[in-house]
Design a protein around this motif. Structure first.
Motif, PDB file in Angstrom:
ATOM      1  N   SER A   2       0.900  -1.298  -0.031  1.00  0.00           N
ATOM      2  CA  SER A   2      -0.014  -0.064  -0.079  1.00  0.00           C
ATOM      3  C   SER A   2       0.724   1.218  -0.118  1.00  0.00           C
ATOM      4  N   LEU A   3       1.821   1.416   0.671  1.00  0.00           N
ATOM      5  CA  LEU A   3       2.933   2.181   0.830  1.00  0.00           C
ATOM      6  C   LEU A   3       3.628   2.399  -0.664  1.00  0.00           C
ATOM      7  N   LEU A   4       3.784   1.423  -1.251  1.00  0.00           N
ATOM      8  CA  LEU A   4       4.532   1.576  -2.598  1.00  0.00           C
ATOM      9  C   LEU A   4       3.635   2.157  -3.595  1.00  0.00           C
ATOM     10  N   GLU A   5       2.143   1.907  -3.439  1.00  0.00           N
ATOM     11  CA  GLU A   5       1.263   2.410  -4.497  1.00  0.00           C
ATOM     12  C   GLU A   5       1.022   3.834  -4.075  1.00  0.00           C
ATOM     13  N   GLU A   6       1.206   4.267  -2.803  1.00  0.00           N
ATOM     14  CA  GLU A   6       1.138   5.544  -2.371  1.00  0.00           C
ATOM     15  C   GLU A   6       2.063   6.588  -2.847  1.00  0.00           C
ATOM     16  N   ILE A   7       3.257   5.906  -2.814  1.00  0.00           N
ATOM     17  CA  ILE A   7       4.198   6.569  -3.035  1.00  0.00           C
ATOM     18  C   ILE A   7       4.547   6.793  -4.750  1.00  0.00           C
ATOM     19  N   ASP A   8       4.153   5.623  -5.532  1.00  0.00           N
ATOM     20  CA  ASP A   8       4.072   5.896  -6.769  1.00  0.00           C
ATOM     21  C   ASP A   8       3.215   6.856  -7.311  1.00  0.00           C
ATOM     22  N   LYS A   9       1.930   6.931  -6.796  1.00  0.00           N
ATOM     23  CA  LYS A   9       0.840   8.155  -6.988  1.00  0.00           C
ATOM     24  C   LYS A   9       1.462   9.391  -6.618  1.00  0.00           C
ATOM     25  N   ALA A  10       2.313   9.544  -5.587  1.00  0.00           N
ATOM     26  CA  ALA A  10       2.844  10.898  -5.108  1.00  0.00           C
ATOM     27  C   ALA A  10       3.909  11.270  -6.130  1.00  0.00           C
ATOM     28  N   LEU A  11       4.610  10.344  -6.689  1.00  0.00           N
ATOM     29  CA  LEU A  11       5.753  10.673  -7.696  1.00  0.00           C
ATOM     30  C   LEU A  11       5.108  11.139  -8.895  1.00  0.00           C
ATOM     31  N   GLU A  12       3.987  10.578  -9.457  1.00  0.00           N
ATOM     32  CA  GLU A  12       3.103  10.671 -10.530  1.00  0.00           C
ATOM     33  C   GLU A  12       2.613  12.259 -10.484  1.00  0.00           C
ATOM     34  N   ASP A  13       1.855  12.537  -9.248  1.00  0.00           N
ATOM     35  CA  ASP A  13       1.541  13.833  -8.867  1.00  0.00           C
ATOM     36  C   ASP A  13       2.582  14.968  -9.034  1.00  0.00           C
ATOM     37  N   LEU A  14       3.551  14.612  -8.355  1.00  0.00           N
ATOM     38  CA  LEU A  14       4.847  15.902  -8.384  1.00  0.00           C
ATOM     39  C   LEU A  14       5.283  15.843  -9.952  1.00  0.00           C
ATOM     40  N   LYS A  15       5.320  14.893 -10.646  1.00  0.00           N
ATOM     41  CA  LYS A  15       5.771  15.046 -12.056  1.00  0.00           C
ATOM     42  C   LYS A  15       4.519  15.784 -12.976  1.00  0.00           C
ATOM     43  N   GLU A  16       3.370  15.519 -12.644  1.00  0.00           N
ATOM     44  CA  GLU A  16       2.228  16.235 -13.206  1.00  0.00           C
ATOM     45  C   GLU A  16       2.217  17.837 -12.922  1.00  0.00           C
ATOM     46  N   ASP A  17       2.334  18.149 -11.575  1.00  0.00           N
ATOM     47  CA  ASP A  17       2.334  19.442 -10.985  1.00  0.00           C
ATOM     48  C   ASP A  17       3.489  20.278 -11.321  1.00  0.00           C
ATOM     49  N   GLY A  18       4.484  19.883 -11.825  1.00  0.00           N
ATOM     50  CA  GLY A  18       5.588  20.530 -12.122  1.00  0.00           C
ATOM     51  C   GLY A  18       6.970  20.611 -10.963  1.00  0.00           C
ATOM     52  N   SER A  19       6.536  20.033  -9.827  1.00  0.00           N
ATOM     53  CA  SER A  19       7.469  20.088  -8.729  1.00  0.00           C
ATOM     54  C   SER A  19       8.775  19.098  -9.102  1.00  0.00           C
ATOM     55  N   TYR A  20       8.472  18.223  -9.683  1.00  0.00           N
ATOM     56  CA  TYR A  20       9.834  17.316 -10.103  1.00  0.00           C
ATOM     57  C   TYR A  20      10.366  18.058 -11.006  1.00  0.00           C
ATOM     58  N   ASP A  21      10.085  18.704 -11.831  1.00  0.00           N
ATOM     59  CA  ASP A  21      10.910  19.381 -12.998  1.00  0.00           C
ATOM     60  C   ASP A  21      11.653  20.457 -12.219  1.00  0.00           C
ATOM     61  N   LYS A  22      11.082  21.091 -11.351  1.00  0.00           N
ATOM     62  CA  LYS A  22      11.786  22.230 -10.698  1.00  0.00           C
ATOM     63  C   LYS A  22      12.810  21.742  -9.745  1.00  0.00           C
ATOM     64  N   LEU A  23      12.536  20.614  -9.236  1.00  0.00           N
ATOM     65  CA  LEU A  23      13.679  20.020  -8.249  1.00  0.00           C
ATOM     66  C   LEU A  23      14.856  19.756  -9.331  1.00  0.00           C
ATOM     67  N   TYR A  24      14.459  19.153 -10.606  1.00  0.00           N
ATOM     68  CA  TYR A  24      15.445  18.792 -11.312  1.00  0.00           C
ATOM     69  C   TYR A  24      16.439  19.799 -11.872  1.00  0.00           C
ATOM     70  N   GLN A  25      15.656  20.879 -12.208  1.00  0.00           N
ATOM     71  CA  GLN A  25      16.331  22.063 -12.799  1.00  0.00           C
ATOM     72  C   GLN A  25      17.324  22.609 -11.639  1.00  0.00           C
ATOM     73  N   GLN A  26      16.964  22.496 -10.337  1.00  0.00           N
ATOM     74  CA  GLN A  26      17.954  23.012  -9.348  1.00  0.00           C
ATOM     75  C   GLN A  26      19.027  22.109  -9.171  1.00  0.00           C
ATOM     76  N   TYR A  27      19.094  20.821  -9.389  1.00  0.00           N
ATOM     77  CA  TYR A  27      20.047  20.231  -9.138  1.00  0.00           C
ATOM     78  C   TYR A  27      20.816  19.528 -10.451  1.00  0.00           C
ATOM     79  N   PHE A  28      20.262  19.573 -11.454  1.00  0.00           N
ATOM     80  CA  PHE A  28      21.098  18.931 -12.499  1.00  0.00           C
ATOM     81  C   PHE A  28      21.122  19.925 -13.762  1.00  0.00           C
ATOM     82  N   THR A  29      20.823  20.812 -13.772  1.00  0.00           N
ATOM     83  CA  THR A  29      21.088  21.841 -15.087  1.00  0.00           C
ATOM     84  C   THR A  29      21.873  23.065 -14.672  1.00  0.00           C
ATOM     85  N   LYS A  30      22.795  23.235 -15.038  1.00  0.00           N
ATOM     86  CA  LYS A  30      23.507  24.351 -14.875  1.00  0.00           C
ATOM     87  C   LYS A  30      24.044  24.905 -15.940  1.00  0.00           C
TER      88      LYS A  30
END
Ligand code: ARG
Length: 243
Positions: A215-243
């Motif tokens: 159940s926790l695995l499913e919750e985390i997968d869902k959260a990851l999906e949401d973070l990718k959809e709402d742009g939070s993941y991209d923001k974090l990615y930019q912050q750490y990996f693009t210079k």
């Protein structure tokens, strides 16, 4: 009447107390194991553990309503700690390998990487040129598994990437194999080193959980999906990996 009221109040206080220090607390804290020797995914900044994985995990925690508590341990202690349920999840730039999948479950991947070779500047440019030479690896990392499966190299195992780099600088090994991003960071921070990619397969980083914890695995997968959809993941990615 007075006695009944008193009893009621005491009962309520007891319940609140039990909730605060018992089950309620257990459920709302997510104990996360990592090994902070893997810049920029997890590293120490003074006393604090920082990095892409840590920020990502905190954002996941917020989405699923759990407070994230980070525990630092040796890389090779992470999966055993998960299996003995001392921690709830592992986030550590960990590659979801077939071998590891026999013992734990992984979420969907959150980062794609590959192995790199670090050498002293402008020496070798591919693995072929390093045949017969000593290659430094970090014990138990996928780079160790990769190069150990080939017979043409002699493998020297270190407990951390920084120990392997020191050996490279002191000419005790000819090269060090490490995941791409941390390798690039080491090259940036240490003059006289260069790095190139080994184009032999991509690696997917994912969060590991105990096989029981579906159940926790499913919750985390869902959260990851949401973070990718709402742009939070991209923001974090930019912050750490693009210079
Ligand atoms: N991706 C490699 C592996 O899974 C190295 C991960 C190292 N991570 C760390 N936090 N020390 O084996």
């Amino acid at each position: 009447m007075k006695g009944k009221k008193g009893f009621f109040i005491v009962t309520v206080i007891c319940c609140l107390f039990c909730f605060a220090c018992g089950k309620g607390k257990e459920e709302s804290i997510l104990v996360v194991g990592t090994n902070p020797e893997f810049v920029p995914f997890e590293y120490m900044e003074g006393e604090e553990i920082k990095g892409f994985d840590i920020d990502l995990m905190n954002q996941i925690g917020k989405k699923i309503g759990k407070k994230v508590e980070i525990k630092s341990m040796n890389f090779d202690g992470l999966l055993p700690a998960l299996q003995s349920k001392k921690i709830d999840v592992v986030i550590a730039g960990m590659t979801a390998t077939e071998e590891r999948k026999k013992h734990v479950n992984f979420t969907k991947n959150y980062y794609i990487s590959q192995q790199n070779i670090m050498v002293k500047e402008n020496k070798e440019h591919n693995l072929e040129q390093l045949k017969g030479q000593k290659i430094g690896v970090v014990l138990g990392y996928t780079g160790d598994v990769f190069i150990s499966s080939k017979n043409e190299y002699s493998v020297e195992r270190f407990n951390s990437a920084s120990a392997a780099i020191l050996a490279l600088q002191a000419d005790k090994v000819s090269a060090v194999i490490l995941d791409e991003e941390p390798a690039k960071q080491y090259v940036k921070q240490n003059s006289g080193l260069s790095t190139f990619a080994i184009y032999e397969g991509k690696e997917e980083y994912a969060i590991a959980l105990h096989k029981d914890n579906i159940s926790l695995l499913e919750e985390i997968d869902k959260a990851l999906e949401d973070l990718k959809e709402d742009g939070s993941y991209d923001k974090l990615y930019q912050q750490y990996f693009t210079k």
